[in-house]
Design a protein around this motif. Structure first.
Motif, PDB file in Angstrom:
ATOM      1  N   GLY A 107       0.798  -1.225   0.000  1.00 19.52           N
ATOM      2  CA  GLY A 107       0.000   0.000   0.000  1.00 19.52           C
ATOM      3  C   GLY A 107       0.827   1.269   0.000  1.00 19.52           C
ATOM      4  N   PHE A 108       1.997   1.253   0.606  1.00 25.02           N
ATOM      5  CA  PHE A 108       2.846   2.445   0.629  1.00 25.02           C
ATOM      6  C   PHE A 108       3.221   2.871  -0.790  1.00 25.02           C
ATOM      7  CE2 PHE A 108       3.283   1.295   5.037  1.00 25.02           C
ATOM      8  CZ  PHE A 108       3.539   2.481   5.702  1.00 25.02           C
ATOM      9  N   GLY A 109       3.744   1.933  -1.577  1.00 20.10           N
ATOM     10  CA  GLY A 109       4.138   2.243  -2.948  1.00 20.10           C
ATOM     11  C   GLY A 109       2.956   2.647  -3.803  1.00 20.10           C
ATOM     12  N   GLU A 110       1.832   1.952  -3.610  1.00 16.13           N
ATOM     13  CA  GLU A 110       0.634   2.280  -4.383  1.00 16.13           C
ATOM     14  C   GLU A 110       0.194   3.713  -4.130  1.00 16.13           C
ATOM     15  OE1 GLU A 110      -2.087  -0.737  -3.113  1.00 16.13           O
ATOM     16  OE2 GLU A 110      -0.930  -2.340  -4.068  1.00 16.13           O
ATOM     17  N   LEU A 111       0.180   4.120  -2.856  1.00 15.26           N
ATOM     18  CA  LEU A 111      -0.246   5.484  -2.528  1.00 15.26           C
ATOM     19  C   LEU A 111       0.749   6.514  -3.052  1.00 15.26           C
ATOM     20  CD1 LEU A 111      -2.118   7.519  -1.234  1.00 15.26           C
ATOM     21  CD2 LEU A 111      -0.977   7.081   0.965  1.00 15.26           C
ATOM     22  N   MET A 112       2.045   6.242  -2.907  1.00 15.94           N
ATOM     23  CA  MET A 112       3.040   7.203  -3.388  1.00 15.94           C
ATOM     24  C   MET A 112       2.933   7.398  -4.902  1.00 15.94           C
ATOM     25  SD  MET A 112       6.417   6.638  -1.012  1.00 15.94           S
ATOM     26  CE  MET A 112       6.429   4.859  -0.869  1.00 15.94           C
ATOM     27  N   ARG A 113       2.744   6.322  -5.631  1.00 16.13           N
ATOM     28  CA  ARG A 113       2.587   6.456  -7.088  1.00 16.13           C
ATOM     29  C   ARG A 113       1.313   7.218  -7.435  1.00 16.13           C
ATOM     30  NH1 ARG A 113       5.527   1.978  -6.595  1.00 16.13           N
ATOM     31  NH2 ARG A 113       3.807   0.555  -6.192  1.00 16.13           N
ATOM     32  N   ALA A 114       0.223   6.948  -6.728  1.00 18.75           N
ATOM     33  CA  ALA A 114      -1.039   7.642  -6.994  1.00 18.75           C
ATOM     34  C   ALA A 114      -0.896   9.145  -6.763  1.00 18.75           C
ATOM     35  CB  ALA A 114      -2.156   7.067  -6.120  1.00 18.75           C
ATOM     36  N   VAL A 115      -0.252   9.519  -5.668  1.00 21.83           N
ATOM     37  CA  VAL A 115      -0.049  10.939  -5.359  1.00 21.83           C
ATOM     38  C   VAL A 115       0.865  11.573  -6.399  1.00 21.83           C
ATOM     39  CG1 VAL A 115       1.053  12.486  -3.686  1.00 21.83           C
ATOM     40  CG2 VAL A 115      -0.526  10.740  -2.902  1.00 21.83           C
ATOM     41  N   SER A 116       1.927  10.884  -6.774  1.00 22.39           N
ATOM     42  CA  SER A 116       2.884  11.425  -7.735  1.00 22.39           C
ATOM     43  C   SER A 116       2.287  11.584  -9.131  1.00 22.39           C
ATOM     44  CB  SER A 116       4.127  10.534  -7.808  1.00 22.39           C
ATOM     45  OG  SER A 116       4.812  10.558  -6.579  1.00 22.39           O
ATOM     46  N   LEU A 117       1.306  10.763  -9.462  1.00 21.74           N
ATOM     47  CA  LEU A 117       0.661  10.877 -10.777  1.00 21.74           C
ATOM     48  C   LEU A 117      -0.038  12.221 -10.963  1.00 21.74           C
ATOM     49  CD1 LEU A 117      -0.747   7.323 -11.521  1.00 21.74           C
ATOM     50  CD2 LEU A 117       0.783   8.671 -12.966  1.00 21.74           C
ATOM     51  N   ALA A 119       1.317  14.926 -10.291  1.00 24.50           N
ATOM     52  CA  ALA A 119       2.371  15.866 -10.690  1.00 24.50           C
ATOM     53  C   ALA A 119       3.019  15.498 -12.018  1.00 24.50           C
ATOM     54  CB  ALA A 119       3.436  15.940  -9.597  1.00 24.50           C
ATOM     55  N   VAL A 120       3.282  14.206 -12.226  1.00 24.75           N
ATOM     56  CA  VAL A 120       3.987  13.786 -13.450  1.00 24.75           C
ATOM     57  C   VAL A 120       3.467  12.440 -13.947  1.00 24.75           C
ATOM     58  CG1 VAL A 120       6.145  15.020 -12.953  1.00 24.75           C
ATOM     59  CG2 VAL A 120       5.856  12.706 -12.124  1.00 24.75           C
ATOM     60  N   PRO A 121       3.309  12.285 -15.264  1.00 25.72           N
ATOM     61  CA  PRO A 121       2.828  11.006 -15.791  1.00 25.72           C
ATOM     62  C   PRO A 121       3.859   9.881 -15.642  1.00 25.72           C
ATOM     63  CG  PRO A 121       3.381  12.488 -17.591  1.00 25.72           C
ATOM     64  CD  PRO A 121       3.503  13.281 -16.316  1.00 25.72           C
ATOM     65  N   THR A 122       5.117  10.229 -15.461  1.00 25.42           N
ATOM     66  CA  THR A 122       6.164   9.211 -15.320  1.00 25.42           C
ATOM     67  C   THR A 122       6.177   8.570 -13.931  1.00 25.42           C
ATOM     68  OG1 THR A 122       7.747  10.948 -14.794  1.00 25.42           O
ATOM     69  CG2 THR A 122       7.650  10.196 -17.097  1.00 25.42           C
ATOM     70  N   ALA A 123       5.267   8.953 -13.055  1.00 23.23           N
ATOM     71  CA  ALA A 123       5.182   8.321 -11.733  1.00 23.23           C
ATOM     72  C   ALA A 123       4.924   6.827 -11.853  1.00 23.23           C
ATOM     73  CB  ALA A 123       4.092   8.974 -10.894  1.00 23.23           C
ATOM     74  N   ILE A 124       4.348   6.395 -12.967  1.00 25.46           N
ATOM     75  CA  ILE A 124       4.099   4.967 -13.143  1.00 25.46           C
ATOM     76  C   ILE A 124       5.387   4.176 -13.318  1.00 25.46           C
ATOM     77  CG2 ILE A 124       1.772   5.287 -14.053  1.00 25.46           C
ATOM     78  CD1 ILE A 124       2.908   4.792 -16.864  1.00 25.46           C
ATOM     79  N   LEU A 125       6.497   4.874 -13.551  1.00 23.54           N
ATOM     80  CA  LEU A 125       7.800   4.213 -13.672  1.00 23.54           C
ATOM     81  C   LEU A 125       8.457   3.982 -12.311  1.00 23.54           C
ATOM     82  CD1 LEU A 125       9.257   6.258 -16.671  1.00 23.54           C
ATOM     83  CD2 LEU A 125       8.042   4.056 -16.734  1.00 23.54           C
ATOM     84  N   SER A 126       7.909   4.586 -11.287  1.00 29.86           N
ATOM     85  CA  SER A 126       8.490   4.505  -9.953  1.00 29.86           C
ATOM     86  C   SER A 126       8.194   3.152  -9.312  1.00 29.86           C
ATOM     87  CB  SER A 126       7.925   5.625  -9.085  1.00 29.86           C
ATOM     88  OG  SER A 126       8.482   5.541  -7.813  1.00 29.86           O
TER      89      SER A 126
END
Length: 186
Positions: A107-117, A119-126
């Protein structure tokens, strides 16, 4: 807040702050990730804290060794990493973290990627993730200071209770900045 304080209440919480970067570890440029984590923690946390700072290259054995030492020897209830979480061949922090953890907390990674999306579409690469090793919670953050602040703010409401559940020192937050979730009576 619970009525009977744990015997370690009020003690300075030792937080592991690990920057993973080939170039910063060689002195090519200054580490910005570690100071970014510390600045975010200063704003979020009300508990007294002491940083155990480490700077390592993008090498899985080095990352695994520092995470194990911070958890097993230095007994840091929270270890926060920055850097080496992308898709590059040198980005191995998630693999190192997963290798040393008893449990992965997806869940930590899932939430961080969701929040980062936002700001930037490349958050899915994280590929950030989090997991526990004994009484330590290890959280991987991105390397960019603004993303560090954004991601840490998103996941920190769950961090103090997670650390409570694994038997670490109690962490309090500044409620004006971050309200930590704890069930009533916890």
């Amino acid at each position: 807040m619970i009525s009977a304080e744990p015997e370690h209440a009020g003690a300075a919480v030792r937080i592991g702050v690990v920057t993973v970067s080939d170039r910063a570890s060689r002195g090519i440029y200054a580490d910005q990730g570690g100071p970014g984590i510390e600045a975010a923690l200063t704003r979020i946390m009300a508990s007294p804290r002491q940083a155990a700072r480490r700077l390592v290259p993008d090498e899985r054995p080095a990352i695994e060794a520092v995470l194990c030492k911070l958890a097993d020897v230095e007994a840091c209830p929270l270890i926060v990493t920055t850097g080496s979480t992308g898709p590059s061949l040198r980005d191995v922090t998630p693999e190192a973290t997963e290798a040393v953890c008893d449990r992965v907390l997806s869940g930590f990674g899932e939430l961080m990627r969701a929040v980062s999306l936002n700001a930037v579409p490349t958050a899915i690469l994280s590929r950030q993730l989090a997991g526990t090793r004994g009484r330590s919670l290890i959280v991987n953050l991105p390397g960019k200071p603004s993303a560090i602040t954004e991601c840490l703010a998103a996941v920190f409401p769950a961090i103090p209770y997670c650390i409570d559940l694994i038997g670490g020192l109690r962490i309090e937050t500044d409620p004006a900045v971050c309200v930590a979730f704890r069930p009533k009576g916890a």
